[in-house]
Design an enzyme around this catalytic site. Structure first.
Site, PDB file in Angstrom:
ATOM      1  N   GLU A  21       7.356 -11.291  -9.557  1.00 42.82           N
ATOM      2  CA  GLU A  21       6.179 -11.337  -8.671  1.00 42.82           C
ATOM      3  C   GLU A  21       4.877 -11.124  -9.435  1.00 42.82           C
ATOM      4  OE1 GLU A  21       7.807  -8.299  -5.713  1.00 42.82           O
ATOM      5  OE2 GLU A  21       6.734  -9.717  -4.434  1.00 42.82           O
ATOM      6  N   TYR A  53     -20.093  -7.688   7.247  1.00 35.95           N
ATOM      7  CA  TYR A  53     -18.683  -8.075   7.119  1.00 35.95           C
ATOM      8  C   TYR A  53     -18.490  -9.245   6.162  1.00 35.95           C
ATOM      9  CZ  TYR A  53     -19.842 -11.253  11.080  1.00 35.95           C
ATOM     10  OH  TYR A  53     -20.415 -12.169  11.903  1.00 35.95           O
ATOM     11  N   GLU A  73       1.531  -0.546  -0.367  1.00 38.10           N
ATOM     12  CA  GLU A  73       0.887   0.737  -0.074  1.00 38.10           C
ATOM     13  C   GLU A  73      -0.311   0.975  -0.998  1.00 38.10           C
ATOM     14  OE1 GLU A  73       4.123   0.131  -0.103  1.00 38.10           O
ATOM     15  OE2 GLU A  73       5.214   1.436   1.281  1.00 38.10           O
ATOM     16  N   LYS A  98       2.404  -9.514   3.404  1.00 33.44           N
ATOM     17  CA  LYS A  98       2.914 -10.597   2.554  1.00 33.44           C
ATOM     18  C   LYS A  98       3.543 -11.635   3.463  1.00 33.44           C
ATOM     19  CE  LYS A  98       4.140  -8.468  -1.862  1.00 33.44           C
ATOM     20  NZ  LYS A  98       5.282  -8.050  -2.707  1.00 33.44           N
TER      21      LYS A  98
HETATM   22  N1  LIG Z   1       7.540  -0.178   1.180  1.00 33.98           N
HETATM   23  C1  LIG Z   1       7.564  -1.242   0.330  1.00 33.98           C
HETATM   24  N2  LIG Z   1       8.734  -1.819   0.040  1.00 33.98           N
HETATM   25  C2  LIG Z   1       8.758  -2.870  -0.793  1.00 33.98           C
HETATM   26  C3  LIG Z   1       7.592  -3.377  -1.352  1.00 33.98           C
HETATM   27  C4  LIG Z   1       6.361  -2.746  -1.020  1.00 33.98           C
HETATM   28  O1  LIG Z   1       5.274  -3.148  -1.462  1.00 33.98           O
HETATM   29  N3  LIG Z   1       6.389  -1.692  -0.176  1.00 33.98           N
HETATM   30  N4  LIG Z   1       7.647  -4.465  -2.183  1.00 33.98           N
HETATM   31  C5  LIG Z   1       8.789  -5.058  -2.476  1.00 33.98           C
HETATM   32  C6  LIG Z   1       8.810  -6.286  -3.291  1.00 33.98           C
HETATM   33  O2  LIG Z   1       7.670  -6.440  -4.073  1.00 33.98           O
HETATM   34  C7  LIG Z   1       9.003  -7.419  -2.256  1.00 33.98           C
HETATM   35  O3  LIG Z   1       7.745  -7.845  -1.790  1.00 33.98           O
HETATM   36  C8  LIG Z   1       9.784  -8.566  -2.764  1.00 33.98           C
HETATM   37  O4  LIG Z   1      11.142  -8.240  -2.781  1.00 33.98           O
HETATM   38  C9  LIG Z   1      10.083  -4.572  -1.995  1.00 33.98           C
HETATM   39  N5  LIG Z   1       9.956  -3.447  -1.107  1.00 33.98           N
END
Ligand SMILES: Nc1nc2c(c(=O)[nH]1)N=C([C@H](O)[C@@H](O)CO)CN2
Length: 118
Positions: A21, A53, A73, A98
């Protein structure tokens, strides 16, 4: 407290826990609720009395394009910090999403609230 909302804002950043990623920017969607320091603009009708804005969107797009994050986060925290520290918002709710990253899941995201809502 009066608020501004910006929902469905598309921006690009490097975001992800996994190596695959982190090789290119991804599109993320932002939903922002931004507390205003005062309601002066309602009476004055002047942009200087509120949070612009348009400037918020341009600033965040510029900043996110230069940053990289592992977790949603951390991305949300960064955005909240910009809104509170740079734009003087007393409170904000930031959702970051996402799109299509997980199979058979349309959207996945995180919501945080920072600051104080009066
Ligand atoms: N609480 C989260 N869990 C996950 C995140 C995240 O940003 N916060 N990110 C991932 C990976 O980057 C996901 O986008 C692709 O598998 C997984 N869990």
């Amino acid at each position: 407290m009066d608020t501004i909302y910006l929902h469905g804002v598309r921006a690009k950043t490097v975001i992800g826990w996994y190596d695959w990623e982190r090789v290119a920017q991804q599109d993320v969607e932002l939903d922002l609720d931004i507390g205003l320091p005062s309601n002066r603009a309602s009476a004055s009708d002047h942009l200087d009395d509120t949070i612009d804005y348009d400037l918020v969107v341009r600033t965040l797009r510029d900043e996110l394009a230069q940053q990289h994050f592992q977790l949603l986060e951390a991305l949300a925290e960064f955005i909240a910090h910009v809104l509170l520290a740079r734009f003087g918002a007393p409170w904000t709710r930031v959702s970051v999403t996402k799109l299509g990253i997980l199979q058979d899941v349309a959207r996945v995201g995180v919501t945080i609230e920072r600051g104080h809502r009066s």
